[in-house]
Motif scaffolding. Sequence first.
Motif, PDB file in Angstrom:
ATOM      1  N   SER A 249       0.748  -1.207  -0.135  1.00 12.04           N
ATOM      2  CA  SER A 249      -0.111   0.001  -0.108  1.00 12.04           C
ATOM      3  C   SER A 249       0.980   1.202   0.057  1.00 12.04           C
ATOM      4  N   VAL A 250       1.888   1.151   0.902  1.00 12.83           N
ATOM      5  CA  VAL A 250       2.853   2.311   0.844  1.00 12.83           C
ATOM      6  C   VAL A 250       3.502   2.508  -0.235  1.00 12.83           C
ATOM      7  N   ALA A 251       4.042   1.552  -0.877  1.00 13.97           N
ATOM      8  CA  ALA A 251       4.605   1.574  -2.326  1.00 13.97           C
ATOM      9  C   ALA A 251       3.832   2.078  -3.361  1.00 13.97           C
ATOM     10  N   TRP A 252       2.593   1.531  -3.376  1.00 19.99           N
ATOM     11  CA  TRP A 252       1.492   2.213  -4.251  1.00 19.99           C
ATOM     12  C   TRP A 252       1.457   3.736  -3.993  1.00 19.99           C
ATOM     13  N   LEU A 253       1.124   4.190  -2.884  1.00 22.95           N
ATOM     14  CA  LEU A 253       1.135   5.623  -2.747  1.00 22.95           C
ATOM     15  C   LEU A 253       2.436   6.162  -3.041  1.00 22.95           C
ATOM     16  N   LEU A 254       3.496   5.828  -2.775  1.00 26.04           N
ATOM     17  CA  LEU A 254       5.046   6.469  -3.162  1.00 26.04           C
ATOM     18  C   LEU A 254       5.080   6.502  -4.409  1.00 26.04           C
ATOM     19  N   ASN A 255       4.637   5.571  -5.375  1.00 25.96           N
ATOM     20  CA  ASN A 255       4.453   5.841  -6.952  1.00 25.96           C
ATOM     21  C   ASN A 255       3.757   6.807  -7.450  1.00 25.96           C
ATOM     22  N   HIS A 256       2.443   7.103  -6.642  1.00 25.98           N
ATOM     23  CA  HIS A 256       1.706   8.096  -7.174  1.00 25.98           C
ATOM     24  C   HIS A 256       2.262   9.521  -6.637  1.00 25.98           C
ATOM     25  N   ARG A 257       2.827   9.357  -5.474  1.00 25.33           N
ATOM     26  CA  ARG A 257       3.558  10.755  -5.096  1.00 25.33           C
ATOM     27  C   ARG A 257       4.741  10.986  -6.020  1.00 25.33           C
ATOM     28  N   ALA A 258       5.385  10.009  -6.586  1.00 27.62           N
ATOM     29  CA  ALA A 258       6.291  10.430  -7.458  1.00 27.62           C
ATOM     30  C   ALA A 258       5.742  10.887  -9.063  1.00 27.62           C
ATOM     31  N   PHE A 259       4.582  10.615  -9.224  1.00 21.94           N
ATOM     32  CA  PHE A 259       3.894  10.818 -10.361  1.00 21.94           C
ATOM     33  C   PHE A 259       3.475  12.519 -10.440  1.00 21.94           C
ATOM     34  N   PHE A 260       2.925  12.419  -9.020  1.00 26.13           N
ATOM     35  CA  PHE A 260       2.652  13.960  -8.995  1.00 26.13           C
ATOM     36  C   PHE A 260       3.453  14.815  -8.838  1.00 26.13           C
ATOM     37  N   ASN A 261       4.691  14.538  -8.539  1.00 22.28           N
ATOM     38  CA  ASN A 261       5.908  15.284  -8.354  1.00 22.28           C
ATOM     39  C   ASN A 261       6.622  15.561  -9.666  1.00 22.28           C
ATOM     40  N   GLY A 262       6.215  14.843 -10.694  1.00 23.74           N
ATOM     41  CA  GLY A 262       6.846  14.584 -11.978  1.00 23.74           C
ATOM     42  C   GLY A 262       7.983  13.669 -12.100  1.00 23.74           C
ATOM     43  N   GLU A 263       8.173  12.984 -11.238  1.00 29.14           N
ATOM     44  CA  GLU A 263       9.239  11.845 -11.108  1.00 29.14           C
ATOM     45  C   GLU A 263       8.849  10.619 -11.966  1.00 29.14           C
TER      46      GLU A 263
END
Length: 153
Positions: A64-78
């Motif tokens: 769950s945390v990994a999925w959220l980190l991927n989405h955070r990275a997407f929204f940060n343009g990473e």
Amino acid sequence: MGSPTNINPRIVEGLYCEALVLSDEVRQAFSLSGRLEAVSGYEDAATIALSCEALRTTTRMMHSVAWLLNHRAFFNGELSEFQLHRYGKLVDHPESDPARLALIEPETRSLIEATERFHARLKRIDASWRERDPNAPSAVAALRERLTRSARG
């Protein structure tokens, strides 16, 4: 850059904070030092149940945390939307075994069920985003089209 349907940076941040709190509670609940000796009655079955559910629950929260980190990275343009779509899928986990849950103390059982509900929420969000029409215009393109139509009168 596109944006996953039904999800935005604020939602991701809120879910991420919730995931961190739940993960910390899971870590505390399954910190096994001294707990296994305190199990009475069905010691072997209870020990196995606690160990299995500890592994299942911590894995559920890790994904769950990994999925959220991927989405955070997407929204940060990473990450690009393509990368998020390809590598950011939430792993499905089977629910806990009711027979094993019955051997676990009520507070820990309640926490396990809370992690299952949290993971199910993420699964619904992930499924909703993945089901959208890939040929549908992005939100920006749809807005531009609306502006063009309104300007034409």
